[in-house]
Every structure is written in structure tokens, then in C-alpha cells.
Design an enzyme around this catalytic site. Sequence first.
Site, mmCIF file in Angstrom:
data_model
loop_
_atom_site.group_PDB
_atom_site.id
_atom_site.type_symbol
_atom_site.label_atom_id
_atom_site.label_comp_id
_atom_site.label_asym_id
_atom_site.label_seq_id
_atom_site.Cartn_x
_atom_site.Cartn_y
_atom_site.Cartn_z
ATOM 1 N N HIS A 37 6.138 -8.208 6.628
ATOM 2 C CA HIS A 37 6.435 -9.142 5.531
ATOM 3 C C HIS A 37 6.187 -10.584 5.987
ATOM 4 O O HIS A 37 5.657 -11.396 5.234
ATOM 5 C CB HIS A 37 7.909 -9.031 5.108
ATOM 6 C CG HIS A 37 8.301 -7.698 4.531
ATOM 7 N ND1 HIS A 37 9.228 -6.886 5.117
ATOM 8 C CD2 HIS A 37 7.909 -7.065 3.399
ATOM 9 C CE1 HIS A 37 9.396 -5.794 4.386
ATOM 10 N NE2 HIS A 37 8.611 -5.878 3.335
ATOM 11 N N GLN A 151 -1.700 -4.111 2.451
ATOM 12 C CA GLN A 151 -2.596 -2.953 2.353
ATOM 13 C C GLN A 151 -1.837 -1.655 2.630
ATOM 14 O O GLN A 151 -2.278 -0.588 2.259
ATOM 15 C CB GLN A 151 -3.767 -3.143 3.334
ATOM 16 C CG GLN A 151 -4.718 -1.970 3.484
ATOM 17 C CD GLN A 151 -5.513 -1.681 2.211
ATOM 18 O OE1 GLN A 151 -5.622 -2.535 1.325
ATOM 19 N NE2 GLN A 151 -6.058 -0.487 2.114
#
Length: 282
Positions: A37, A151
Amino acid sequence: MKLVRTIPALRREISRYRRTGRPISFVPTMGVLHAGHIELTQRARRIVGRRGIVVVSIFVNPTQFNQKSDFKKYPHTLAADCAKCRAAGVDIVFAPSARSMYPENFSTWVNEESLSLTLCGASRPGHFRGVCTIVLKLFNQVQPDVAIFGQKDAQQALVIRRVVRDLDIPVKIIVAPTVRERDGLAMSSRNARLSPQERIHALAINEALSQVRAAFRRNIRNASKLKKIVRSHLAKIHGMKVDYVELMDTAMLRSVTKASRGNLLAMAVWVGGTRLIDNIKL
Ligand code: AMP
């Protein structure tokens, strides 16, 4: 860094920045932040520069969990998440309540009806309806110029791109590479749920993906063979159950029989009671 807990308070902040023409980049998350993150927030910063505003949302979205127990088990670590965001130079953490995001008699949903039918959409009915609805709401609230997705959730990124295109949402979607632990396991908030033994077993996921990549380099193009590499590798590990292994084109998310460059090999695996997903682009 500012922690904003309500939609009106966020709106005030956003309109202030909008008036001065400062670009806004946005990273939606469900919290329990890890280095994956944080990479997204750093990319967000690089895109908008020092003058721009980086917003991270932390909201465990109940409507994207198809199992109530999974939602209930999802950890909440807001104080630690805020500390990480502050250290990473995030400007605003937006952490609204479920009540404010889903007021009484909430009855409007965003449904993507093609890309979200396969993979996680097939095994988690309603999941993408919840994802698309919350992301669209967050886009309306944050009004970002750019939004960054990972992704690791490849299907989610494709679905969101499609929604943004179809509904003319003025936001640019950026997809950042999967960040992995040193030993190759894709970082995930769910990894914390693994027992030490399961954590070791979970390494087989990335090993299987590496074997597929190597096979593709050796010119193996038969999709069944490539998928079998994954299944056979995981079958050796006790307590692992494959939910799906698929090889798909990324334009339409349709299964291919012959692999080609750019195809997505995606899988979801149960490691004991924890469901993990991972993928590679060939
Ligand atoms: P989550 O909090 O799991 O909903 O994830 C929030 C965002 O972070 C999504 O766009 C994810 O794809 C992204 N993300 C989660 N794990 C990783 C990772 N290991 N590497 C890169 N992005 C990630």
C-alpha cells in the site's frame, strides 16, 4: 497529515484544494496497511508532485464481502495505518463510518457486467458490485485526478478501468506492480491470518507462478499445460486448495487455450482458512 472521518469534512478539504488547482491523487484501501500500500502512496506522490494532494481512504467495505464471517474477521488497525501514512507523506486519510457510506435504505449499485463475471467474480458473487459501488462513491467524494490500484488485484483494476471508461468518470487509473515479501509471497492484509506453517505453505503460490513464467520462456504455450504446472505444484502442499487457476487475455478476461505475451495467469488459493490471490502477466 489530516485524519478525516466524515463525508462533509472531506468535501470541505477537497473543495479547498480544488479551488487552488492542486492535483489530487487517491489510493483506496481497506486498511491494515503494508509496504505494498505504501508503495502505491509513494507512486501517488510522484505523480502529483509536492504541490499535489495524496489521499488514502481506509474503509472495510461490507458490501464486497460475500461471506459475513470474512468481513467480521477483517482486522482494523486505524491508528497504526495513520502512523504509516503520516511517515509516507500522505496528506489526508479518509476513514468514514459504514453508516455514512451506506445510509439507511441505500439502494443504488454499480454493476460491471462483463469483466467481473469470471475469476473472483465467479467465486465471490456480489464482490465486484460492492467494489464498483464503493470505488465510485469514493471517486465522487475525493474527486481525484488520478487513482492508483495494485496489480495484485488485477481483475479489480481491469473492472475499475472499465467502469471509469463506461461511465465517463474523469479520473486516470494507474496500476502499480505487485509488491512482494523478500521470499516472494505477495503482500496482503490477509497474510497476517496465516499460521507460521501456513505462511511457509503459501510460498508455493509464487513458486508456481515462477514455474509458469519459466515454462512460458521455454516456449510452452499450451494453456492447459501451464495451468497444470500450478495445480501440480500446489497439490504437493498439505492444506492448500485451489479456488481457480486461469489464463486469460487482459482485454476481455476470456480464457485462452494458447498463451501469448501479456496474458494474465491468475489464481486464488485457500491456505487453510485464508483465501489468497496472486497473478503474473506473461
Ligand atoms: P486492499 O486494502 O487489500 O483492498 O488493497 C488496496 C489497494 O492496494 C488495491 O489497489 C490493491 O490492489 C493494492 N495492493 C494490495 N496488496 C498489494 C501488493 N502486494 N502490491 C501492490 N498493491 C497492492
